[in-house]
Design a protein around this motif. Sequence first.
Motif, PDB file in Angstrom:
ATOM      1  N   LEU A   2       0.851  -1.187   0.000  1.00  0.00           N
ATOM      2  CA  LEU A   2       0.000   0.000   0.000  1.00  0.00           C
ATOM      3  C   LEU A   2       0.889   1.241   0.000  1.00  0.00           C
ATOM      4  O   LEU A   2       1.806   1.343   0.799  1.00  0.00           O
ATOM      5  N   VAL A   3       0.655   2.174  -0.891  1.00  0.00           N
ATOM      6  CA  VAL A   3       1.415   3.416  -0.955  1.00  0.00           C
ATOM      7  C   VAL A   3       0.441   4.565  -0.706  1.00  0.00           C
ATOM      8  O   VAL A   3      -0.573   4.677  -1.389  1.00  0.00           O
ATOM      9  N   LEU A   4       0.779   5.400   0.286  1.00  0.00           N
ATOM     10  CA  LEU A   4      -0.087   6.518   0.655  1.00  0.00           C
ATOM     11  C   LEU A   4       0.674   7.828   0.565  1.00  0.00           C
ATOM     12  O   LEU A   4       1.880   7.866   0.788  1.00  0.00           O
ATOM     13  N   SER A   5      -0.033   8.888   0.289  1.00  0.00           N
ATOM     14  CA  SER A   5       0.531  10.234   0.361  1.00  0.00           C
ATOM     15  C   SER A   5       0.053  10.861   1.661  1.00  0.00           C
ATOM     16  O   SER A   5      -1.124  10.767   2.011  1.00  0.00           O
ATOM     17  N   ARG A   6       0.963  11.500   2.375  1.00  0.00           N
ATOM     18  CA  ARG A   6       0.637  12.168   3.629  1.00  0.00           C
ATOM     19  C   ARG A   6       1.327  13.513   3.660  1.00  0.00           C
ATOM     20  O   ARG A   6       2.399  13.681   3.083  1.00  0.00           O
ATOM     21  N   LYS A   7       0.746  14.474   4.349  1.00  0.00           N
ATOM     22  CA  LYS A   7       1.335  15.783   4.542  1.00  0.00           C
ATOM     23  C   LYS A   7       1.792  15.895   5.990  1.00  0.00           C
ATOM     24  O   LYS A   7       1.393  15.100   6.845  1.00  0.00           O
ATOM     25  N   LYS A   8       2.620  16.905   6.257  1.00  0.00           N
ATOM     26  CA  LYS A   8       3.087  17.132   7.618  1.00  0.00           C
ATOM     27  C   LYS A   8       1.895  17.225   8.564  1.00  0.00           C
ATOM     28  O   LYS A   8       0.904  17.895   8.266  1.00  0.00           O
ATOM     29  N   GLY A   9       1.985  16.508   9.672  1.00  0.00           N
ATOM     30  CA  GLY A   9       0.909  16.504  10.660  1.00  0.00           C
ATOM     31  C   GLY A   9      -0.119  15.411  10.440  1.00  0.00           C
ATOM     32  O   GLY A   9      -0.909  15.129  11.335  1.00  0.00           O
ATOM     33  N   GLU A  10      -0.122  14.790   9.263  1.00  0.00           N
ATOM     34  CA  GLU A  10      -1.068  13.707   8.997  1.00  0.00           C
ATOM     35  C   GLU A  10      -0.469  12.378   9.467  1.00  0.00           C
ATOM     36  O   GLU A  10       0.731  12.251   9.648  1.00  0.00           O
ATOM     37  N   SER A  11      -1.341  11.398   9.642  1.00  0.00           N
ATOM     38  CA  SER A  11      -0.870  10.109  10.144  1.00  0.00           C
ATOM     39  C   SER A  11      -1.631   8.964   9.498  1.00  0.00           C
ATOM     40  O   SER A  11      -2.620   9.172   8.791  1.00  0.00           O
ATOM     41  N   ILE A  12      -1.127   7.781   9.744  1.00  0.00           N
ATOM     42  CA  ILE A  12      -1.826   6.554   9.375  1.00  0.00           C
ATOM     43  C   ILE A  12      -1.795   5.641  10.596  1.00  0.00           C
ATOM     44  O   ILE A  12      -0.942   5.783  11.477  1.00  0.00           O
ATOM     45  N   TRP A  13      -2.720   4.738  10.655  1.00  0.00           N
ATOM     46  CA  TRP A  13      -2.792   3.781  11.761  1.00  0.00           C
ATOM     47  C   TRP A  13      -2.601   2.373  11.230  1.00  0.00           C
ATOM     48  O   TRP A  13      -3.145   2.021  10.177  1.00  0.00           O
ATOM     49  N   LEU A  14      -1.827   1.586  11.945  1.00  0.00           N
ATOM     50  CA  LEU A  14      -1.695   0.155  11.675  1.00  0.00           C
ATOM     51  C   LEU A  14      -2.452  -0.563  12.788  1.00  0.00           C
ATOM     52  O   LEU A  14      -2.033  -0.535  13.950  1.00  0.00           O
ATOM     53  N   GLY A  15      -3.578  -1.147  12.426  1.00  0.00           N
ATOM     54  CA  GLY A  15      -4.438  -1.705  13.455  1.00  0.00           C
ATOM     55  C   GLY A  15      -4.971  -0.585  14.323  1.00  0.00           C
ATOM     56  O   GLY A  15      -5.180   0.534  13.864  1.00  0.00           O
ATOM     57  N   ASP A  16      -5.172  -0.876  15.609  1.00  0.00           N
ATOM     58  CA  ASP A  16      -5.691   0.167  16.500  1.00  0.00           C
ATOM     59  C   ASP A  16      -4.670   0.598  17.551  1.00  0.00           C
ATOM     60  O   ASP A  16      -5.007   1.346  18.462  1.00  0.00           O
ATOM     61  N   GLN A  17      -3.402   0.158  17.409  1.00  0.00           N
ATOM     62  CA  GLN A  17      -2.405   0.485  18.423  1.00  0.00           C
ATOM     63  C   GLN A  17      -1.168   1.198  17.885  1.00  0.00           C
ATOM     64  O   GLN A  17      -0.372   1.701  18.659  1.00  0.00           O
ATOM     65  N   ILE A  18      -0.971   1.241  16.581  1.00  0.00           N
ATOM     66  CA  ILE A  18       0.255   1.831  16.031  1.00  0.00           C
ATOM     67  C   ILE A  18      -0.111   2.997  15.125  1.00  0.00           C
ATOM     68  O   ILE A  18      -0.815   2.838  14.139  1.00  0.00           O
ATOM     69  N   GLU A  19       0.395   4.173  15.498  1.00  0.00           N
ATOM     70  CA  GLU A  19       0.171   5.377  14.698  1.00  0.00           C
ATOM     71  C   GLU A  19       1.509   5.850  14.137  1.00  0.00           C
ATOM     72  O   GLU A  19       2.496   5.966  14.859  1.00  0.00           O
ATOM     73  N   ILE A  20       1.534   6.124  12.845  1.00  0.00           N
ATOM     74  CA  ILE A  20       2.714   6.667  12.181  1.00  0.00           C
ATOM     75  C   ILE A  20       2.341   8.053  11.667  1.00  0.00           C
ATOM     76  O   ILE A  20       1.419   8.198  10.872  1.00  0.00           O
TER      77      ILE A  20
END
Length: 73
Positions: A2-20
């Motif tokens: 999976l390839v996502l675009s993110r901007k400064k301050g944005e995040s993604i979650w892996l499951g419900d415990q890991i935030e990047i």
Amino acid sequence: MLVLSRKKGESIWLGDQIEISISEIKGDQVRIAINAPKNVTILRGELIREVSESNTEAVKIDSFMDYLKNETK
């Protein structure tokens, strides 16, 4: 993959415990922040490759040493 675009301050979650989160973008470098439980191991990709290559080399050396020991008997 999976390839996502993110901007400064944005995040993604892996499951419900890991935030990047994207914490900084400067030129061609991106700083990320990872919020994960302490039991989750986080390693840089180049370290995993180095360890893997080092382990492969060690196995080759061990195999060669075993070969030499058997040849001298």
